[in-house]
Design an enzyme around this catalytic site. Structure first.
Site, short mmCIF file in Angstrom:
data_model
loop_
_atom_site.label_atom_id
_atom_site.label_comp_id
_atom_site.label_asym_id
_atom_site.label_seq_id
_atom_site.Cartn_x
_atom_site.Cartn_y
_atom_site.Cartn_z
N SER A 120 0.81 -1.23 0.00
CA SER A 120 0.00 0.00 0.00
C SER A 120 0.84 1.27 0.00
O SER A 120 1.90 1.33 0.63
CB SER A 120 -0.87 -0.01 1.26
N GLU A 153 0.14 3.65 1.67
CA GLU A 153 0.15 4.10 3.07
C GLU A 153 1.55 3.87 3.68
O GLU A 153 1.93 4.53 4.64
CB GLU A 153 -0.92 3.32 3.85
N TYR A 180 -1.41 0.40 10.69
CA TYR A 180 -1.71 -0.28 9.42
C TYR A 180 -0.52 -0.13 8.46
O TYR A 180 -0.07 -1.11 7.86
CB TYR A 180 -2.98 0.33 8.80
#
Ligand code: NAP
Ligand code: G4F
Length: 325
Positions: A126, A128, A150
């Site tokens: 990801s 992220e 996460y």
């Protein structure tokens, strides 16, 4: 058509799992999916293809269940899409997020190594992971600085995938996917929260929409385009990692403007900010450079930002209209 190929998808009941399953069925794959036991079925996103896929009960927390599913389904390709994928929940449940989103990857890789190391593996990494971005746009070489439990868990999943490729010669690829959305997106994510809110406000079912950080910028693409990139990665001669993005970023405010504008409303009349929706640490901006995927995979996104917003609002208008009637 790809005849006699079998694929196993973890997270088949999620947004990407549903799009990927349809994509693979269209190419002639036998599609298997992992579902976890629940007191109520969560198969809504795959309801239209429910009879065309093989579903197996297993859980990312349970190593033996994964080994058994890999043995039973005998896949040529495994797509690991399952994760605790909502960033705010990762602040409230950091340990569980680590178990699912980080260690879960190792459990799937171990199952492959044990049962059949020739299986090709895709890991859902990801953007992220870039968190507090160190350069713009972000590439496969940009240093990682995750800003949430996460994001930290995804960094682990990313590097364990690279590590198993280098240590055991597995065909293991990691797709560093930037935010991708669709009418099947979970309602807690900001894009779907907005499209659903717009539809409900338009039809008089809701008055206000509460949001957090309106300044956050994301590189938003369409999930249907992004699952094609996952598949392309596993069709190459050698495993590698790829950034998948549109190369363009927009703010949450921009998303509101296009979404409300699409139904003839002004977003400022309906959106309120709510400090309780701010995160302990947020990712303020993300914008990916998909050049490597364009050159090596021949991948291009087909749906623009404005088309994506309109597609999501139209789908929610249809759903809200059914609810209203
Ligand atoms: P999603 O809609 O939240 O779907 C997550 C899936 O994981 C669901 O099918 C869920 O099953 C399953 N799952 C969760 N915990 C599990 C467990 N312990 N055992 C087995 N299955 C479990 O996520 P998505 O948007 O499709 O994203 C797919 C993957 O890509 C995720 O790994 C996500 O972190 C990653 N990713 C997403 C984006 C994006 O913008 N969408 C961007 C980059 C990376 P239930 O239905 O039972 O909950
Ligand atoms: O839609 P979001 O919750 O997505 P976020 O945090 O970027 O994560 C998604 O994309 C990642 C890829 O970069 C995936 F890996 C991950 O699994 C997930 O799919 O939030 C986007 C932005 C954030 O900055 C957030 O602070 O929108 C801002 N925001 C503003 N108001 C809001 C809200 N986010 C949510 N969820 N809800 C709001 O009311």
């Amino acid at each position: 058509m790809t005849k006699n190929r079998r694929a196993l998808i973890t997270g088949i009941t999620g947004q990407d799992g549903a799009y990927l399953a349809r994509f693979l069925l269209d190419r002639g794959y036998e599609v298997h999916g992992i579902v976890r036991r629940s007191s109520t079925e969560t198969f809504e996103r795959i309801s239209l293809i429910r009879d065309q896929v093989y579903l197996h009960q297993a859980d990312l927390l349970d190593q033996l269940s994964l080994v058994r599913v890999v043995e039973k389904s005998q896949p040529h390709e495994v797509y690991n899409l399952a994760a605790q994928s909502f960033v705010p929940t990762s602040f409230d449940q950091p340990l569980l997020t680590g178990e699912f989103t980080a260690l879960g990857v190792t459990r799937v890789l171990e199952a492959i190594r044990l049962v059949d190391p020739s299986i090709r593996f895709y890991q859902a990494s990801s953007s992220e992971m870039f968190g507090k971005v160190q350069e713009e746009p972000q590439t496969e070489r940009t240093p990682l600085w995750p800003r949430s439990p996460y994001g930290v868990a995804k960094v682990y999943g990313h590097w364990i995938t690279v590590n198993y490729r280098e240590s055991y010669d597995l065909f293991a690829c990691s797709g560093i996917l930037f935010n991708h959305e669709s009418p099947l997106r979970g309602k807690e994510f900001v894009t779907r929260k907005i499209s659903d809110g717009v539809a409900r406000i338009k039809l008089g079912l809701q008055k206000k929409l509460k949001l957090g950080n309106l300044d956050a910028q994301r590189d938003w693409g369409f999930a249907g385009d992004y699952v094609r990139a996952m598949w392309l990665m596993l069709q190459q001669d050698a495993p590698d990692d790829f950034v998948i993005a549109t190369g363009m970023k927009h703010s949450v405010r921009d998303f509101c403007e296009v979404a409300f504008g699409h139904v003839g409303l002004t977003w400022q009349d309906h959106v309120e900010t709510d400090a309780s929706l701010l995160r302990p640490a947020d990712v303020n901006t993300l914008c990916g450079d998909p050049s490597k995927a364009q050159q090596q995979l021949g991948w291009e996104p087909e749906v623009s930002f404005a088309e994506l917003v309109r597609m999501m609002v139209d789908a929610d208008l249809e759903r809200a209209a059914k609810e209203a009637s």
